[in-house]
Write an enzyme that holds these catalytic residues in place. Sequence first.
Site, PDB file in Angstrom:
ATOM      1  N   ASP A 216     -14.788  53.767 -20.591  1.00 16.30           N
ATOM      2  CA  ASP A 216     -13.422  53.308 -20.938  1.00 16.30           C
ATOM      3  C   ASP A 216     -13.533  51.964 -21.642  1.00 16.30           C
ATOM      4  O   ASP A 216     -14.594  51.354 -21.670  1.00 16.30           O
ATOM      5  CB  ASP A 216     -12.590  53.136 -19.653  1.00 16.30           C
ATOM      6  CG  ASP A 216     -13.297  52.222 -18.661  1.00 16.30           C
ATOM      7  OD1 ASP A 216     -14.058  52.746 -17.828  1.00 16.30           O
ATOM      8  OD2 ASP A 216     -13.151  50.986 -18.745  1.00 16.30           O
ATOM      9  N   ASP A 218     -11.843  49.318 -20.614  1.00 20.35           N
ATOM     10  CA  ASP A 218     -11.250  48.385 -19.646  1.00 20.35           C
ATOM     11  C   ASP A 218      -9.764  48.203 -20.008  1.00 20.35           C
ATOM     12  O   ASP A 218      -9.078  49.196 -20.184  1.00 20.35           O
ATOM     13  CB  ASP A 218     -12.042  47.071 -19.591  1.00 20.35           C
ATOM     14  CG  ASP A 218     -11.750  46.303 -18.317  1.00 20.35           C
ATOM     15  OD1 ASP A 218     -11.633  46.950 -17.268  1.00 20.35           O
ATOM     16  OD2 ASP A 218     -11.620  45.076 -18.362  1.00 20.35           O
TER      17      ASP A 218
HETATM   18  N1  ADE Z   1     -13.347  49.062 -16.618  1.00 17.99           N
HETATM   19  C1  ADE Z   1     -14.215  49.011 -15.602  1.00 17.99           C
HETATM   20  N2  ADE Z   1     -14.298  47.906 -14.818  1.00 17.99           N
HETATM   21  C2  ADE Z   1     -15.201  47.853 -13.808  1.00 17.99           C
HETATM   22  N3  ADE Z   1     -16.031  48.860 -13.506  1.00 17.99           N
HETATM   23  C3  ADE Z   1     -15.961  49.964 -14.250  1.00 17.99           C
HETATM   24  N4  ADE Z   1     -16.650  51.106 -14.191  1.00 17.99           N
HETATM   25  C4  ADE Z   1     -16.195  51.919 -15.166  1.00 17.99           C
HETATM   26  N5  ADE Z   1     -15.228  51.331 -15.871  1.00 17.99           N
HETATM   27  C5  ADE Z   1     -15.054  50.100 -15.316  1.00 17.99           C
END
Ligand code: ADE
Length: 298
Positions: A216, A218
Amino acid sequence: MSNTHDVKIAVIGGSGLYHLDNLEVIEEVNPETPWGYPSDKIIISKLASGTKIAFLARHGRGHYLTPSEVPQRANMAALKHLGVEAILAFSAVGSLREEIPPCDFVLPDQLIDRTRGQRPSTYFGEGVVAHAMFADPFHEGIADIVHKQGHVLEFGAKIHRKKTAICMEGPAFSTRAESHMYRSWGADIINMSALPEAKLARECEMAYQMVCMSTDYDCWREEEEAVTVETVMQNMVNNSTNAKTLLMAVLPELDQAVRSNSLKPDLKGSMKFSGMTAQEKKNPETVKKLEYILPGYY
Ligand SMILES: Nc1ncnc2[nH]cnc12
Ligand SMILES: CSC[C@H]1O[C@H](OP(=O)(O)O)[C@H](O)[C@@H]1O
């Protein structure tokens, strides 16, 4: 040290990677270490080539441990006691950079600690003081071998290296302000698992490289929906296929490098002269616990 299993390489599976397929399982072990039991049973398997590997699901098979609850001291100690010298630690990460889209892989070489001091992060203290070198928290030699095999990745995924990871406490994801702040600090990817895993591996003198799989963006990208577990797990389907393909491509060379002692830098012996405590001041109980991971050192 019990090296009866002759297993020198371990794979740690993170979110969405709870087992490896098509391997001949030889044994499952659940050792009680001086720091308790690992996250789950450790599965020892054999490849067609005869290479043995140990697999440990970081959050347990069925994912019942939060990142803060993972018994990381027991995990690393159990692997070390089995004879493991090199670890490939898979992790689902959020991307803090446009050029790292979901499904790309990243081999970080640097790490920023944003955990909150809740996780036991060292084998030292209680009467034996030592300081591990940690300037380069990941293993360049393993990263070289993994990077060379990046061409096997499917679904258009690329592999990046020399990136900076940030490890947050969680379990809630970051706020937008935090996500922007981490970008301004130079962080490229974010997870909740790199620490203290990497630090404990170093104290155990095991070569450790995280293999990060972007799931992703974030929440720093205003036009994009903020990260949810649903997005992470959707992308983990492709990522987990790629992780298994990459692993099969990497293991022969990694096994050869470990067995011929040509994996560089060589961390073996690095903790021998890191101790500070005068012999007569050492706590014998702590010395005894340390025997489990570094026999004869203290
Ligand atoms: N955006 C994110 N923040 C922290 N850990 C993650 N693991 C996968 N995506 C994450
Ligand atoms: C499920 S998203 C957050 C979760 O995923 C990562 O786990 P792992 O590193 O074990 O793959 C991240 O670190 C968080 O623990």
